[in-house]
Write a protein that holds these residues in place. Structure first.
Motif, short mmCIF file in Angstrom:
data_model
loop_
_atom_site.label_atom_id
_atom_site.label_comp_id
_atom_site.label_asym_id
_atom_site.label_seq_id
_atom_site.Cartn_x
_atom_site.Cartn_y
_atom_site.Cartn_z
N ARG A 129 0.78 -1.20 -0.11
CA ARG A 129 0.21 0.18 -0.17
C ARG A 129 0.94 1.22 -0.05
O ARG A 129 0.41 2.36 -0.48
CB ARG A 129 -1.17 0.21 1.24
N LYS A 130 1.85 0.77 0.83
CA LYS A 130 2.66 2.19 1.08
C LYS A 130 3.65 2.59 -0.58
O LYS A 130 3.63 3.96 -0.84
CB LYS A 130 4.33 2.08 2.22
N TYR A 131 4.04 2.12 -0.74
CA TYR A 131 4.23 2.21 -2.75
C TYR A 131 3.60 1.64 -3.63
O TYR A 131 3.82 1.86 -4.93
CB TYR A 131 5.54 1.44 -2.90
N GLY A 132 2.00 1.85 -3.47
CA GLY A 132 1.11 1.51 -4.23
C GLY A 132 0.72 0.25 -5.48
O GLY A 132 0.74 0.63 -6.31
N PHE A 133 1.25 -0.70 -4.94
CA PHE A 133 1.19 -1.90 -5.38
C PHE A 133 -0.02 -2.19 -4.70
O PHE A 133 -0.38 -2.60 -3.22
CB PHE A 133 2.07 -3.05 -5.44
N ASN A 134 -1.55 -2.32 -5.75
CA ASN A 134 -2.47 -2.68 -5.80
C ASN A 134 -2.95 -4.76 -5.21
O ASN A 134 -3.73 -5.00 -4.86
CB ASN A 134 -3.70 -2.31 -6.44
N HIS A 135 -1.97 -4.97 -6.03
CA HIS A 135 -1.84 -6.75 -5.69
C HIS A 135 -0.95 -7.35 -5.61
O HIS A 135 0.61 -6.83 -5.17
CB HIS A 135 -2.00 -7.59 -7.01
N ILE A 136 -0.75 -8.68 -4.23
CA ILE A 136 -0.24 -8.89 -4.01
C ILE A 136 0.35 -10.82 -4.99
O ILE A 136 -1.06 -11.65 -4.25
CB ILE A 136 0.25 -9.70 -2.59
N GLY A 137 0.07 -11.28 -5.04
CA GLY A 137 0.84 -12.76 -5.95
C GLY A 137 1.30 -13.70 -5.45
O GLY A 137 2.38 -13.39 -4.71
N ILE A 138 1.59 -14.42 -5.73
CA ILE A 138 2.58 -16.02 -5.42
C ILE A 138 2.40 -16.98 -6.64
O ILE A 138 1.37 -17.23 -6.81
CB ILE A 138 1.54 -17.07 -4.15
N GLU A 139 3.99 -16.63 -6.88
CA GLU A 139 4.55 -18.10 -7.89
C GLU A 139 4.44 -19.18 -8.18
O GLU A 139 5.32 -19.62 -7.11
CB GLU A 139 5.47 -16.92 -8.62
N CYS A 140 4.15 -19.69 -8.53
CA CYS A 140 4.36 -21.08 -9.00
C CYS A 140 3.70 -22.28 -7.37
O CYS A 140 5.23 -22.87 -6.33
CB CYS A 140 5.62 -21.83 -9.43
N ALA A 141 2.96 -22.13 -6.57
CA ALA A 141 2.74 -22.26 -5.39
C ALA A 141 2.54 -24.65 -5.75
O ALA A 141 1.88 -24.48 -5.93
CB ALA A 141 1.47 -22.23 -5.09
N ASN A 142 3.48 -24.17 -4.15
CA ASN A 142 3.45 -26.12 -4.07
C ASN A 142 1.53 -26.30 -3.16
O ASN A 142 1.29 -25.10 -2.83
CB ASN A 142 4.66 -26.39 -3.37
N ASP A 143 1.65 -27.38 -2.69
CA ASP A 143 0.31 -27.83 -2.07
C ASP A 143 0.67 -27.11 -0.20
O ASP A 143 -0.67 -25.63 -0.95
CB ASP A 143 0.45 -29.50 -1.43
N LYS A 144 1.49 -26.50 -0.18
CA LYS A 144 1.37 -26.02 1.07
C LYS A 144 1.26 -24.87 1.01
O LYS A 144 0.25 -23.83 1.19
CB LYS A 144 2.72 -26.25 2.47
N SER A 145 1.94 -24.15 0.38
CA SER A 145 1.73 -22.69 -0.21
C SER A 145 0.29 -21.99 -0.73
O SER A 145 0.10 -21.24 -0.73
CB SER A 145 2.95 -21.92 -1.07
N GLY A 146 -0.28 -23.26 -1.39
CA GLY A 146 -1.59 -22.66 -2.04
C GLY A 146 -2.66 -23.00 -0.97
O GLY A 146 -3.37 -22.30 -1.50
N ALA A 147 -2.49 -23.96 -0.09
CA ALA A 147 -3.16 -23.99 0.49
C ALA A 147 -3.20 -22.24 1.66
O ALA A 147 -4.68 -22.28 2.10
CB ALA A 147 -3.61 -25.18 1.56
N PHE A 148 -2.44 -21.91 2.43
CA PHE A 148 -1.52 -21.13 2.75
C PHE A 148 -2.43 -20.20 1.70
O PHE A 148 -2.99 -18.72 2.40
CB PHE A 148 -0.26 -20.86 3.29
N ALA A 149 -2.25 -20.15 1.00
CA ALA A 149 -3.01 -18.58 -0.25
C ALA A 149 -4.32 -18.38 -0.32
O ALA A 149 -4.73 -17.73 -0.10
CB ALA A 149 -2.80 -18.86 -1.11
N LYS A 150 -5.02 -19.94 -0.14
CA LYS A 150 -6.18 -19.98 -0.26
C LYS A 150 -7.16 -19.71 1.09
O LYS A 150 -8.13 -19.30 1.29
CB LYS A 150 -7.32 -21.54 -0.47
N LYS A 151 -6.09 -19.87 1.98
CA LYS A 151 -6.64 -19.89 3.67
C LYS A 151 -7.04 -17.89 3.62
O LYS A 151 -7.96 -17.41 4.33
CB LYS A 151 -5.53 -20.23 4.55
#
Length: 134
Positions: A87-109
């Motif tokens: 927000r401070k630097y004007g980025f409106n999105h955060i992405g997670i690239e090539c998620a594995n099972d753990k990081s995909g579950a984290f992202a969905k949560k």
């Protein structure tokens, strides 16, 4: 770009305080990637993208994020921090690239939406809402 160097410095300060490092461990590459120097406790690779790609424009993309101690809240704490910095630097999105099972579950949560099954993105405003409801 000076703005990206300031972003790098903010992330470096955060990691130094959170993990009690005395020396800088974050660097900015020529192609706008923030990465940590080799160490045993933190592995970070963050792409800075202003233009639309597979991810929305104005997106901080986590390509790699790992901590030696898992399931202790470091990932959530870092995402909360990254949301404020975005927000401070004007980025409106955060992405997670090539998620594995753990990081995909984290992202969905956290409310990230799948782009193509392995890549995820969320509007920073949605993350702010998520963290304010905790």
């Amino acid at each position: 770009m000076i703005e990206y160097e300031e972003l790098r410095a903010d992330i470096d300060r955060y990691l130094m305080e959170r993990f009690k490092y005395r020396k800088s461990l974050v660097r900015l590459t020529m192609d706008n990637i923030i990465t940590t120097r080799r160490n045993s406790r933190i592995d970070l690779y963050l792409r800075i993208r202003r233009v639309e790609s597979r991810f929305p424009p104005d997106c901080l993309i986590i390509a790699r994020l790992g901590f030696s101690k898992e399931r202790t809240g470091h990932g959530t704490h870092f995402l909360r921090f990254l949301t404020k910095v975005a927000r401070k630097y004007g980025f409106n999105h955060i992405g997670i690239e090539c998620a594995n099972d753990k990081s995909g579950a984290f992202a969905k949560k956290l409310g990230f939406r799948s782009i193509d099954g392995e890549n995820f993105a969320i509007a920073t405003i949605n993350l702010i809402s998520y963290f304010s409801m905790e």
